[in-house]
Design an enzyme around this catalytic site. Structure first.
Site, PDB file in Angstrom:
ATOM      1  N   ASP A 134      -2.010  10.716  -2.657  1.00 21.30           N
ATOM      2  CA  ASP A 134      -2.282   9.633  -3.618  1.00 21.30           C
ATOM      3  C   ASP A 134      -2.513  10.153  -5.024  1.00 21.30           C
ATOM      4  O   ASP A 134      -2.283   9.447  -6.007  1.00 21.30           O
ATOM      5  CB  ASP A 134      -3.491   8.819  -3.162  1.00 21.30           C
ATOM      6  CG  ASP A 134      -3.065   7.851  -2.093  1.00 21.30           C
ATOM      7  OD1 ASP A 134      -2.880   8.274  -0.942  1.00 21.30           O
ATOM      8  OD2 ASP A 134      -2.851   6.664  -2.428  1.00 21.30           O
TER       9      ASP A 134
ATOM     10  N   LYS B  10      -4.845  10.158   2.617  1.00 22.76           N
ATOM     11  CA  LYS B  10      -5.592   9.358   3.577  1.00 22.76           C
ATOM     12  C   LYS B  10      -6.641  10.175   4.311  1.00 22.76           C
ATOM     13  O   LYS B  10      -6.394  11.307   4.710  1.00 22.76           O
ATOM     14  CB  LYS B  10      -4.595   8.740   4.572  1.00 22.76           C
ATOM     15  CG  LYS B  10      -5.180   7.854   5.636  1.00 22.76           C
ATOM     16  CD  LYS B  10      -6.091   6.783   5.106  1.00 22.76           C
ATOM     17  CE  LYS B  10      -5.445   5.870   4.087  1.00 22.76           C
ATOM     18  NZ  LYS B  10      -6.415   5.064   3.328  1.00 22.76           N
TER      19      LYS B  10
ATOM     20  N   ARG C   5      -7.461  -0.356  -6.928  1.00 24.32           N
ATOM     21  CA  ARG C   5      -7.558   0.830  -6.055  1.00 24.32           C
ATOM     22  C   ARG C   5      -7.614   2.059  -6.968  1.00 24.32           C
ATOM     23  O   ARG C   5      -6.664   2.334  -7.692  1.00 24.32           O
ATOM     24  CB  ARG C   5      -6.362   0.904  -5.094  1.00 24.32           C
ATOM     25  CG  ARG C   5      -6.287  -0.276  -4.142  1.00 24.32           C
ATOM     26  CD  ARG C   5      -5.471   0.042  -2.901  1.00 24.32           C
ATOM     27  NE  ARG C   5      -6.175   0.899  -1.977  1.00 24.32           N
ATOM     28  CZ  ARG C   5      -5.603   1.494  -0.926  1.00 24.32           C
ATOM     29  NH1 ARG C   5      -4.314   1.333  -0.699  1.00 24.32           N
ATOM     30  NH2 ARG C   5      -6.303   2.247  -0.116  1.00 24.32           N
TER      31      ARG C   5
ATOM     32  N   GLN D 228      -2.771   2.685   9.831  1.00 22.31           N
ATOM     33  CA  GLN D 228      -1.446   2.741   9.188  1.00 22.31           C
ATOM     34  C   GLN D 228      -0.447   3.520  10.057  1.00 22.31           C
ATOM     35  O   GLN D 228       0.746   3.229  10.057  1.00 22.31           O
ATOM     36  CB  GLN D 228      -1.539   3.404   7.811  1.00 22.31           C
ATOM     37  CG  GLN D 228      -2.218   2.563   6.748  1.00 22.31           C
ATOM     38  CD  GLN D 228      -3.698   2.853   6.630  1.00 22.31           C
ATOM     39  OE1 GLN D 228      -4.333   3.277   7.603  1.00 22.31           O
ATOM     40  NE2 GLN D 228      -4.269   2.635   5.467  1.00 22.31           N
TER      41      GLN D 228
ATOM     42  N   ARG E 118       0.847  -1.191   0.000  1.00 19.05           N
ATOM     43  CA  ARG E 118       0.000   0.000   0.000  1.00 19.05           C
ATOM     44  C   ARG E 118       0.890   1.250   0.000  1.00 19.05           C
ATOM     45  O   ARG E 118       2.101   1.162   0.144  1.00 19.05           O
ATOM     46  CB  ARG E 118      -0.938  -0.015   1.222  1.00 19.05           C
ATOM     47  CG  ARG E 118      -0.177  -0.411   2.480  1.00 19.05           C
ATOM     48  CD  ARG E 118      -0.544   0.317   3.689  1.00 19.05           C
ATOM     49  NE  ARG E 118      -0.477   1.748   3.570  1.00 19.05           N
ATOM     50  CZ  ARG E 118       0.642   2.470   3.659  1.00 19.05           C
ATOM     51  NH1 ARG E 118       1.832   1.884   3.834  1.00 19.05           N
ATOM     52  NH2 ARG E 118       0.613   3.778   3.571  1.00 19.05           N
ATOM     53  N   GLY E 119       0.227   2.419  -0.144  1.00 15.28           N
ATOM     54  CA  GLY E 119       0.994   3.649  -0.298  1.00 15.28           C
ATOM     55  C   GLY E 119       1.195   3.853  -1.789  1.00 15.28           C
ATOM     56  O   GLY E 119       1.607   2.906  -2.501  1.00 15.28           O
ATOM     57  N   ALA E 120       0.897   5.073  -2.270  1.00 11.87           N
ATOM     58  CA  ALA E 120       0.862   5.299  -3.719  1.00 11.87           C
ATOM     59  C   ALA E 120       2.132   4.850  -4.461  1.00 11.87           C
ATOM     60  O   ALA E 120       2.043   4.074  -5.427  1.00 11.87           O
ATOM     61  CB  ALA E 120       0.528   6.765  -3.995  1.00 11.87           C
TER      62      ALA E 120
HETATM   63  O1  MRU Z   1      -4.767   3.330   1.953  1.00  9.48           O
HETATM   64  P1  MRU Z   1      -3.263   3.514   1.929  1.00  9.48           P
HETATM   65  O2  MRU Z   1      -2.604   2.988   3.154  1.00  9.48           O
HETATM   66  O3  MRU Z   1      -2.651   2.994   0.661  1.00  9.48           O
HETATM   67  O4  MRU Z   1      -3.094   5.085   1.929  1.00  9.48           O
HETATM   68  C1  MRU Z   1      -1.812   5.613   1.772  1.00  9.48           C
HETATM   69  C2  MRU Z   1      -1.747   7.083   1.912  1.00  9.48           C
HETATM   70  O5  MRU Z   1      -2.742   7.764   2.077  1.00  9.48           O
HETATM   71  C3  MRU Z   1      -0.393   7.703   1.746  1.00  9.48           C
HETATM   72  O6  MRU Z   1      -0.294   8.868   2.506  1.00  9.48           O
HETATM   73  C4  MRU Z   1      -0.173   8.033   0.263  1.00  9.48           C
HETATM   74  O7  MRU Z   1      -0.344   6.897  -0.523  1.00  9.48           O
HETATM   75  C5  MRU Z   1       1.181   8.589   0.025  1.00  9.48           C
HETATM   76  S1  MRU Z   1       2.404   7.347   0.294  1.00  9.48           S
HETATM   77  C6  MRU Z   1       3.929   8.004   0.035  1.00  9.48           C
END
Ligand code: MRU
Length: 345
Positions: free
Chosen positions: A240, A251, A92, A199, A49-51
């Protein structure tokens, strides 16, 4: 960094490697993925997870899947490749990096049309490696630029996890903190636990403390109290998807923090690689916000469901912070106001 790379590539076996983040911080387990159902499941269930991490996983994952195609004709190969890319992309919707990485892999494959499947695969392999390596470089640069905003002894706040676990290494929002530490500055971090999937509690607190950063965990609804105390020098978040005018989806809870930051006069920084910017969108209202299963709120962390089965649940995974609330974006090209970035206000 004290942890293995969040997303890796076994170039001998042609498999994607990911840390299974649903098991952290209790167990550190690496998953090997080479099949499309497993890849989609890993992204959907937030094992990765995380962009930026999703983007790199999709690039390596698509190659790993394509490597195992049984197609003999190029036409069949491309038909399957596009179908699988579409499926992976639908897992996603909010993170721009997912479609960005898949598009990049498809374009690379299409540029090799007519060279035979072996030639296409070899170009795709090199592209997947490039996507991974560029992520490492980009995150390091975000750290270098962001670190200049921090002084020894500063305390900052962050939400969700935009650290090493959200990219290959270093991350975006936490990269300035790691870089500051490497340069001898001690930075303290307040991490919001980040309901409903925690998270901040499970991942950010874990990776920061593993890397020797003084970390304090708070519930999301304690942010105003901490900001009011005056001890927070800046809020550092990831994103994201960022629109052309600089509205940033991140988030759920990030918008609340940005509004609080404005009220208490605390700088609000969004740390992103350009691969997160969607120049096809102007307003943040155009961003598709993922809605997730209500059980994540009602029962995920409890032995038994805590709430009445009759109650309805609304579970948007992201919210959008308007450009006007963002002090600056920290990117691989420097620290800039939205208007200086090519994000038109
Ligand atoms: O749902 P997630 O855990 O994938 O959400 C991630 C976030 O909101 C992060 O802040 C975003 O992807 C940036 S990661 C460098």
């Amino acid at each position: 960094m004290g942890l293995p790379q969040t997303v890796g590539f076994d170039e001998q076996t042609n498999e994607l490697l990911i840390i299974d983040q649903t098991l952290l911080p209790v167990r550190l387990e690496i998953l090997r993925i080479s099949e499309v159902n497993a890849l989609c499941d890993a992204i959907k269930k937030l094992k990765v997870r995380g962009a930026p991490a999703i983007g790199v996983a999709a690039a390596i994952g698509l190659y790993a899947v394509a490597y195992r195609f049984e197609e003999v004709s190029e036409d069949g190969f491309f038909y399957a490749l596009e179908k699988y890319a579409e499926r992976i992309n639908s897992t996603r919707p909010t993170a721009k990096n997912l479609s960005w990485a898949l598009e990049r892999m498809l374009n690379c494959a299409k540029a090799c049309k007519g060279q035979g499947i072996e030639g296409i695969l070899s170009a795709m392999k090199a592209e997947a490696v490039a996507v991974r390596d560029e992520d490492i470089k980009t995150c390091k640069l975000i750290g270098e630029y962001g670190e200049t905003l921090l002084s020894d002894g500063d305390t900052v706040m962050t939400v969700c996890n935009a650290g090493a676990l959200a990219a290959v290494e270093y991350g975006t929002a936490l990269s300035p903190i790691y870089t500051a530490k490497e340069k001898g500055k001690e930075i303290k971090v307040y991490s919001l636990e980040t309901r409903p999937l925690l998270q901040g509690a499970r991942l950010t607190s874990f990776e920061l403390t593993e890397n020797g950063i003084d970390t304090t965990l708070i519930c999301d609804n304690m942010a105003a109290t901490v900001l009011k105390s005056g001890k927070i020098k800046g809020i550092f978040t990831g994103a994201d998807r960022v629109t052309a005018r600089g509205d940033a989806a991140n988030k759920i809870g990030t918008l609340m923090l940005a509004i609080l930051a404005k009220y208490y006069g605390v700088p609000f920084y969004v740390c992103v690689p350009y691969s997160t910017v969607d120049f096809s969108l102007q307003s943040g209202d155009e961003i598709v916000i993922e809605e997730r299963d209500g059980d994540e709120i009602k029962s995920a962390w409890y032995k038994e469901t805590l709430v009445s089965p009759k109650v309805k649940v609304y579970n948007p995974a992201f919210d959008v912070t308007p450009a006007e609330l963002i002090t600056a974006f920290i990117t691989e090209k420097g620290v800039k106001k939205p208007s200086e970035l090519g994000f038109k206000l």
